[in-house]
Structure formats: structure tokens, C-alpha cells
Design an enzyme around this catalytic site. Structure first.
Site, PDB file in Angstrom:
ATOM      1  N   ARG A  20      -1.992   0.781 -65.235  1.00  0.00           N
ATOM      2  CA  ARG A  20      -1.992  -0.692 -65.351  1.00  0.00           C
ATOM      3  C   ARG A  20      -1.434  -1.125 -66.700  1.00  0.00           C
ATOM      4  O   ARG A  20      -0.603  -2.037 -66.755  1.00  0.00           O
ATOM      5  CB  ARG A  20      -3.401  -1.247 -65.150  1.00  0.00           C
ATOM      6  CG  ARG A  20      -3.887  -1.080 -63.717  1.00  0.00           C
ATOM      7  CD  ARG A  20      -5.304  -1.554 -63.545  1.00  0.00           C
ATOM      8  NE  ARG A  20      -6.185  -0.768 -64.413  1.00  0.00           N
ATOM      9  CZ  ARG A  20      -7.374  -1.162 -64.828  1.00  0.00           C
ATOM     10  NH1 ARG A  20      -7.855  -2.338 -64.472  1.00  0.00           N
ATOM     11  NH2 ARG A  20      -8.118  -0.386 -65.590  1.00  0.00           N
ATOM     12  N   ASN A  39      -6.383  -2.067 -60.081  1.00  0.00           N
ATOM     13  CA  ASN A  39      -6.871  -0.883 -59.388  1.00  0.00           C
ATOM     14  C   ASN A  39      -7.525  -1.325 -58.083  1.00  0.00           C
ATOM     15  O   ASN A  39      -8.119  -2.401 -58.013  1.00  0.00           O
ATOM     16  CB  ASN A  39      -7.913  -0.139 -60.227  1.00  0.00           C
ATOM     17  CG  ASN A  39      -7.299   0.656 -61.351  1.00  0.00           C
ATOM     18  OD1 ASN A  39      -6.113   0.937 -61.368  1.00  0.00           O
ATOM     19  ND2 ASN A  39      -8.126   1.034 -62.309  1.00  0.00           N
TER      20      ASN A  39
END
Length: 97
Positions: A20, A39
Site C-alpha cells: 500500500r 488491504n
């Protein structure tokens, strides 16, 4: 300039490896991309992004590699998102949510 929107599900070893953070940094370095990354409970990462078609194409190629510790097995292009189902994209921002 042609603007497009893509919604990706990235599968493999993509959680716990900085994917990320790497996505946010990569989108910023490419430029002309707004969106978010998160996620998912199944171990994948999702990216919803909008921007210049050429910039998005470069980002998708980069996502196939990911950060050094990741192993990307597959990228699935998800169907268009129904408004209200997922968080909106804020123009000018690429966020981790």
C-alpha cells in the site's frame, strides 16, 4: 488526454510487504493519478484509481512488479463500481484506506 477509471484486485504476497505504501509512492511519482489502495480480508490488495490513461497504464505495469518483497500472482480487473459501494476517489489524492 483521455481519463479512465480502473478497479484492480492484486493477489499474491501483497500484504505485510509495504504494497500500500509503495502504491501511494508510485502513483505520486507517475503523477496524474487519484485513488486509493486498501488491504482486503482475503489477503489481496485493491486499488481504485482514476487519471490519465497513459499514467494508469504505467501504474498497472508497476503493480505487476510491486515492491521488492511482494510476489504478485495475478491482477484482476474488477467490474465498474456502483456508486456508494466503495469510497469515492478524491481528485488530486492517492490514499491508503
Amino acid at each position: 488526454m483521455k481519463i479512465k477509471t480502473v478497479y484492480l484486485k492484486i493477489r499474491g504476497r501483497v500484504q505485510g510487504v509495504g504494497y500500500r505504501w509503495w502504491s501511494k509512492k508510485t502513483a505520486a511519482s507517475i503523477g496524474a493519478i487519484s485513488g486509493w489502495v486498501r488491504n482486503v480480508g482475503d489477503g489481496s490488495v485493491e486499488i481504485f484509481m482514476r487519471g490519465d490513461e497513459e499514467a494508469l497504464d504505467r501504474m498497472i505495469v508497476a503493480c505487476r512488479r510491486g515492491p521488492w518483497a511482494a510476489r504478485v500472482d495475478d491482477i484482476v480487473f474488477m467490474p465498474p463500481v456502483v456508486v456508494g459501494f466503495l469510497p469515492d476517489i478524491t481528485d488530486g489524492k492517492f490514499e491508503i484506506i
